[in-house]
Design a protein around this motif. Structure first.
Motif, PDB file in Angstrom:
ATOM      1  N   SER A   1      27.484  -2.950  67.067  1.00 34.07           N
ATOM      2  CA  SER A   1      26.695  -2.594  65.885  1.00 34.07           C
ATOM      3  C   SER A   1      27.354  -1.433  65.160  1.00 34.07           C
ATOM      4  O   SER A   1      28.106  -0.654  65.767  1.00 34.07           O
TER       5      SER A   1
ATOM      6  N   ILE B   1      23.310 -12.334  58.846  1.00 35.49           N
ATOM      7  CA  ILE B   1      22.737 -10.983  58.873  1.00 35.49           C
ATOM      8  C   ILE B   1      23.876  -9.977  58.763  1.00 35.49           C
ATOM      9  O   ILE B   1      24.887 -10.082  59.469  1.00 35.49           O
TER      10      ILE B   1
ATOM     11  N   LYS C   1      24.633  -6.053  59.286  1.00 38.54           N
ATOM     12  CA  LYS C   1      24.157  -4.785  59.831  1.00 38.54           C
ATOM     13  C   LYS C   1      24.958  -3.659  59.187  1.00 38.54           C
ATOM     14  O   LYS C   1      26.184  -3.744  59.052  1.00 38.54           O
ATOM     15  N   TYR C   2      24.237  -2.596  58.799  1.00 34.84           N
ATOM     16  CA  TYR C   2      24.883  -1.496  58.072  1.00 34.84           C
ATOM     17  C   TYR C   2      24.439  -0.154  58.639  1.00 34.84           C
ATOM     18  O   TYR C   2      23.277   0.040  58.988  1.00 34.84           O
ATOM     19  N   SER C   3      25.385   0.770  58.716  1.00 35.02           N
ATOM     20  CA  SER C   3      25.065   2.155  59.031  1.00 35.02           C
ATOM     21  C   SER C   3      26.086   3.040  58.330  1.00 35.02           C
ATOM     22  O   SER C   3      27.233   2.617  58.112  1.00 35.02           O
TER      23      SER C   3
ATOM     24  N   ASP D   1      20.935   1.586  62.459  1.00 31.62           N
ATOM     25  CA  ASP D   1      21.316   0.347  61.777  1.00 31.62           C
ATOM     26  C   ASP D   1      20.243  -0.122  60.800  1.00 31.62           C
ATOM     27  O   ASP D   1      19.052   0.017  61.055  1.00 31.62           O
ATOM     28  N   GLU D   2      20.706  -0.663  59.683  1.00 30.68           N
ATOM     29  CA  GLU D   2      19.851  -1.383  58.743  1.00 30.68           C
ATOM     30  C   GLU D   2      20.293  -2.846  58.766  1.00 30.68           C
ATOM     31  O   GLU D   2      21.506  -3.122  58.868  1.00 30.68           O
ATOM     32  N   GLU D   3      19.349  -3.767  58.662  1.00 30.60           N
ATOM     33  CA  GLU D   3      19.696  -5.189  58.666  1.00 30.60           C
ATOM     34  C   GLU D   3      19.336  -5.837  57.337  1.00 30.60           C
ATOM     35  O   GLU D   3      18.252  -5.587  56.790  1.00 30.60           O
TER      36      GLU D   3
END
Length: 520
Positions: A368, A404, A406-408, A445-447
């Motif tokens: 992630s 999907i 995932k971002y951070s 994390d943002e999804e």
């Protein structure tokens, strides 16, 4: 400055004068080399690291002025300061000395304290030039523009005379009648050189210089004192404030123009030298912080636009990592700084990201962005060389089976998410801290679930903070409006690129980086 690390070459056909100059300079802590004429002087220049030259004017065979011109023809010697030693003290000789590429002149019989003072001043100036070039903004440091000078003097008549002569010599020149008005001018203008009178009401030249030194941006602008005072105490006080030189009002406009020209010429040579060294280093290392090509990833279009200012590598970096056939990582980073220094750190940060992804892949099954960022932050925080260099980082992991993303992010700008079905544009902002700022960065994390036609945009501050001729920022709001207005499904990267270049009239002031990710 450590005098014992500086070496001064003395050229004079009079052995007594050579020994006398050398004696005083060595007593002040300098190393010295001696030559009886230009031929031997050239040999010593080739064989040694020379930081300053004291050169007699009248010598057999080749005079000092000719020798200086020939030395300055060689790029590797152009930055070495030259002081001419002469028995003549006419205005014409001073003007010729400066036009020949010299930096100053000292007359025989000379005062030992003046001899040492000039050496220290010119060596300090040389160091400041290097620092100034490294600190100055990209648009000012590397654009081919007419040098801009600010004169600060409450004597309007005298200021007009010198301003007229500087403009006639090809410079841009502005005038402020007080320190207060100079600061108002400097809020929106950054000249290449400031020339300030000392004796002014309310805020004198010394106080003005001290206030400039308190400002990180303004302190690096080369500074001259323009004065009728020329005694040693006054000069020492000025050089203690990191000025480049004194210009006596009695010297006359031609000498002032010649001295200003010499200083700005030296600054221009140093700028070009740093650019050449950087480009050579980048080529030797074969190191890139932005890929040449966009990645191929099934089901998605991923493209980027990156423009380093004037082709000089800066602090932005982009990278793509194929984790497996269904997963790819997209990285956008920005080291806070300008040109060569930021580029070296950007290269280091890119290495940290690559290493951290490998570590995460080896130790966890569910990779992630936040785990990558925690690993990068840990490495940076423990490395004293880069822990004080601020950097932002955006990490996205795309899976083309689940669709999907995932971002951070670490101290980064918001990313933009555009839903194709509704045209709604959202800004998604990570709460993570800048890399290396704390042992725990607070990364989460943002999804985002991507529908067909949806897009995500990442940008660095070179785009957001760029301004047009009216001083308006391009801004996040303008990007959002452009994305919302894209009802015809135009290529987002081409749309933003066109709008941005029109907004800034093709005048780029910093590294430009953006990445567009669209589900096909």
């Amino acid at each position: 400055m450590e005098e014992q690390n500086k070496q001064i070459l003395i050229i004079d056909d009079d052995a007594t004068v050579r020994k006398l100059i050398g004696f005083h300079l060595r007593n002040a802590g300098f190393k010295t080399l001696e030559a009886e004429g230009p031929e031997k002087g050239f040999e010593l220049l080739k064989e040694n690291q020379v930081n300053l030259v004291y050169c007699d004017v009248t010598m057999e065979g080749m005079d000092g002025f000719t020798f200086c011109r020939k030395v300055k023809e060689h790029e590797e010697y152009r930055l070495i300061p030259f002081v001419f030693v002469t028995a003549k003290n006419t205005m014409e000789d001073k003007s010729i000395a400066l036009e020949a590429g010299g930096d100053d002149i000292i007359t025989k019989p000379f005062d030992a304290r003046e001899l040492v003072l000039k050496a220290k001043a010119l060596l300090r100036r040389s160091e400041i030039f290097r620092s100034y070039t490294a600190k100055k903004s990209l648009s000012e440091s590397f654009s081919q523009k007419t040098p801009h000078i600010l004169i600060v003097d409450d004597d309007e008549a005298l200021a007009k005379i010198f301003r007229h002569n500087l403009i006639e010599a090809g410079f841009e020149c502005d005038w402020a009648d007080s320190a207060d008005n100079a600061f108002k001018f400097l809020k929106s203008n950054k000249p290449d050189l400031i020339i300030s009178d000392i004796m002014m009401p309310k805020t004198d030249g010394y106080q003005f210089r001290k206030k400039l030194l308190e400002d990180k941006e303004l302190s690096s602008i080369p500074f001259l004192f323009f004065t009728a005072k020329g005694n040693e105490e006054d000069m020492l006080e000025g050089f203690g404030l990191d000025i480049q030189d004194y210009v006596l009002k009695t010297a006359g406009p031609k000498v002032v123009v010649a001295k200003v020209t010499a200083i700005l010429r030296r600054l221009g040579v140093e700028r070009q030298k740093i650019v050449s060294e950087l480009q050579s280093a980048a080529g030797t290392l074969r190191a890139k912080v932005v890929p040449d090509n966009h990645p191929q990833f099934d089901g998605y279009s991923i493209s980027h636009w990156h423009v380093p200012y004037e082709g000089i590598p800066g602090g932005d970096f982009i990278d793509y990592f194929t984790i497996n056939e269904n997963t790819i990582a997209v990285v956008l980073g920005d080291v806070m700084g300008k040109k060569w220094g930021a580029w070296y750190f950007a290269f280091a940060y890119a290495g940290y990201v690559r290493s951290s992804i490998r570590v995460v892949l080896q130790n966890v099954q569910d990779i992630s962005p936040k785990k990558i960022l925690h690993q990068v932050n840990k490495s940076v925080y423990q490395d004293a060389k880069v822990s004080e260099v601020f950097a932002t980082l955006s990490v996205l992991i795309i899976n083309n089976q689940t669709n999907i993303i995932k971002y951070s992010g670490a101290g980064d700008l918001p990313i933009f998410y555009r839903q194709s079905g509704t045209g709604v544009v959202s800004r998604i902002k990570s709460k993570g801290m800048l890399l290396g700022f704390s042992s725990e960065g607070g990364y989460e994390d943002e999804e985002i679930t991507m529908a067909q036609g949806d897009s995500i945009l990442l940008v660095t501050d070179g785009i957001i903070e760029s301004r047009n001729s009216e001083g308006e920022q391009f801004s996040s709001g303008r990007i959002e409006k452009l994305l919302k207005s894209n009802q015809k499904g135009e290529d987002i990267l081409a749309l933003l690129k066109s709008a941005f270049m029109e907004f800034v009239n093709s005048r780029i002031e910093d590294d430009i980086s953006l990445i567009v990710i669209t589900r096909k």
